[in-house]
Design a protein around this motif. Sequence first.
Motif, short mmCIF file in Angstrom:
data_model
loop_
_atom_site.label_atom_id
_atom_site.label_comp_id
_atom_site.label_asym_id
_atom_site.label_seq_id
_atom_site.Cartn_x
_atom_site.Cartn_y
_atom_site.Cartn_z
N GLN A 228 47.88 15.92 21.07
CA GLN A 228 48.13 15.07 22.23
C GLN A 228 49.48 15.38 22.87
N SER A 229 50.48 15.69 22.07
CA SER A 229 51.79 16.02 22.62
C SER A 229 51.75 17.31 23.42
N MET A 230 51.01 18.30 22.94
CA MET A 230 50.90 19.56 23.66
C MET A 230 50.08 19.41 24.95
N VAL A 231 49.06 18.57 24.89
CA VAL A 231 48.31 18.28 26.12
C VAL A 231 49.23 17.61 27.13
N MET A 232 50.01 16.65 26.68
CA MET A 232 50.92 15.94 27.57
C MET A 232 52.00 16.88 28.13
N ALA A 233 52.34 17.92 27.35
CA ALA A 233 53.34 18.88 27.80
C ALA A 233 52.76 19.89 28.80
N GLY A 234 51.44 19.81 29.07
CA GLY A 234 50.84 20.66 30.08
C GLY A 234 50.27 21.96 29.58
N LEU A 235 50.06 22.10 28.25
CA LEU A 235 49.52 23.34 27.74
C LEU A 235 48.02 23.48 27.96
N GLY A 236 47.36 22.40 28.34
CA GLY A 236 45.93 22.46 28.58
C GLY A 236 45.29 21.12 28.31
N PHE A 237 43.97 21.08 28.36
CA PHE A 237 43.22 19.86 28.10
C PHE A 237 42.70 19.89 26.66
N ALA A 238 42.14 18.77 26.20
CA ALA A 238 41.54 18.71 24.87
C ALA A 238 40.29 17.83 24.91
N PHE A 239 39.29 18.20 24.11
CA PHE A 239 38.14 17.33 23.88
C PHE A 239 38.51 16.35 22.78
N MET A 240 38.39 15.05 23.04
CA MET A 240 38.82 14.06 22.05
C MET A 240 37.87 12.86 22.02
N PRO A 241 37.71 12.24 20.84
CA PRO A 241 37.01 10.95 20.81
C PRO A 241 37.82 9.91 21.59
N GLN A 242 37.15 9.03 22.33
CA GLN A 242 37.85 8.15 23.26
C GLN A 242 38.87 7.24 22.59
N TYR A 243 38.61 6.77 21.35
CA TYR A 243 39.54 5.85 20.71
C TYR A 243 40.64 6.57 19.93
N SER A 244 40.61 7.90 19.95
CA SER A 244 41.67 8.67 19.31
C SER A 244 42.80 8.98 20.27
N VAL A 245 42.59 8.72 21.56
CA VAL A 245 43.63 8.99 22.57
C VAL A 245 44.62 7.83 22.54
N THR A 246 45.84 8.09 22.09
CA THR A 246 46.82 7.01 21.92
C THR A 246 48.15 7.29 22.63
N LEU A 247 48.38 8.53 23.04
CA LEU A 247 49.68 8.88 23.63
C LEU A 247 49.80 8.29 25.03
N GLN A 248 50.87 7.53 25.25
CA GLN A 248 51.08 6.88 26.53
C GLN A 248 51.21 7.91 27.65
N GLY A 249 50.50 7.68 28.75
CA GLY A 249 50.56 8.56 29.91
C GLY A 249 49.47 9.61 29.95
N LEU A 250 48.80 9.85 28.82
CA LEU A 250 47.73 10.84 28.79
C LEU A 250 46.53 10.31 29.57
N LEU A 251 45.92 11.14 30.38
CA LEU A 251 44.77 10.74 31.20
C LEU A 251 43.48 11.26 30.57
N THR A 252 42.37 10.58 30.86
CA THR A 252 41.08 10.99 30.30
C THR A 252 39.99 10.85 31.35
N ARG A 253 38.93 11.64 31.17
CA ARG A 253 37.70 11.52 31.94
C ARG A 253 36.52 11.69 30.98
N PRO A 254 35.40 11.00 31.23
CA PRO A 254 34.24 11.17 30.36
C PRO A 254 33.73 12.60 30.38
#
Length: 306
Positions: A228-254
Amino acid sequence: MELYQIRYFLSICEYGSFSRAAEACDVTQPALTAAIKKLETEIGSALFYREGKRLVLTELGSRMRPHLEQALGETQRAEALVRNFHLLRQAPLRVGSMPTIGAVRLAQLFAHFRAVEPGVELSVHENGLNSLLKQLEANELDLAIVAPPRAMGDMFRSEPLYSERYVVAFAPGHPFEALEQVTLADCSGKDYVDRLACELRDTVAGVCQQRGVELYAAFRSDREDWVQSMVMAGLGFAFMPQYSVTLQGLLTRPLVDPPVERSVIAAEVRGRQRSPVAKLFFDTLHAYAWPETLQVAQRMAAMAQG
């Protein structure tokens, strides 16, 4: 009036004689008789009279009986509570969890359980699926919260907890921000962060290969916090379970076409008797109402980070 006098009194009410009541209370008949005589002296009135061979309650004794039954019942419940409290503190609830399970969502469950059963100590051990199942088999855990990609076999039984869809997580400013939902085709050719611990990783990779979707892993890690930290740093996107996304500011789409979903369960060894604390946990779990939205988990994560 002493507690032992109440027990002797109610035993005589039940058995109708000093001798049988004394046997039931595991005391001598003279000791029981003396205790009742002392009680009658203290209250200034007889509690029993003889009718043939049987002791019968006087009017005062009849009126006292329901109150003393209630008093003894409350005392016994209090004693049981104390015994259970000490038992629970001696044997903490041992819970295993896969690292890909959303900690914020589980923390809500554990906080609710702690509020319902404040005497219980709780320990959580994080490990991979295979290791958790081995710990269960060795009786090192009471239960494990897992999301197995396939059936675990007859050795284990499971309680369903919740289902969650997979989402695409990305940093603000990513092209996905303009989309309402993301398909695998949208992901082709874009940098992504590879979650090595993901139990559906091989499944998603196989679908990508079948559909000609090309992904370039800019970063790989088996730690969810690093992903999540690397995604937030702009290294790319990640496939994640919806309730595992906890980092503040991270955006998601279905994630759609295809949609991906997993079931989270509580697993235990089939046929093994539950410990007292495990039984309390499952009783609480059956009555627990899981929060419905991803926003609840994200709000709690934001609060935790200040």
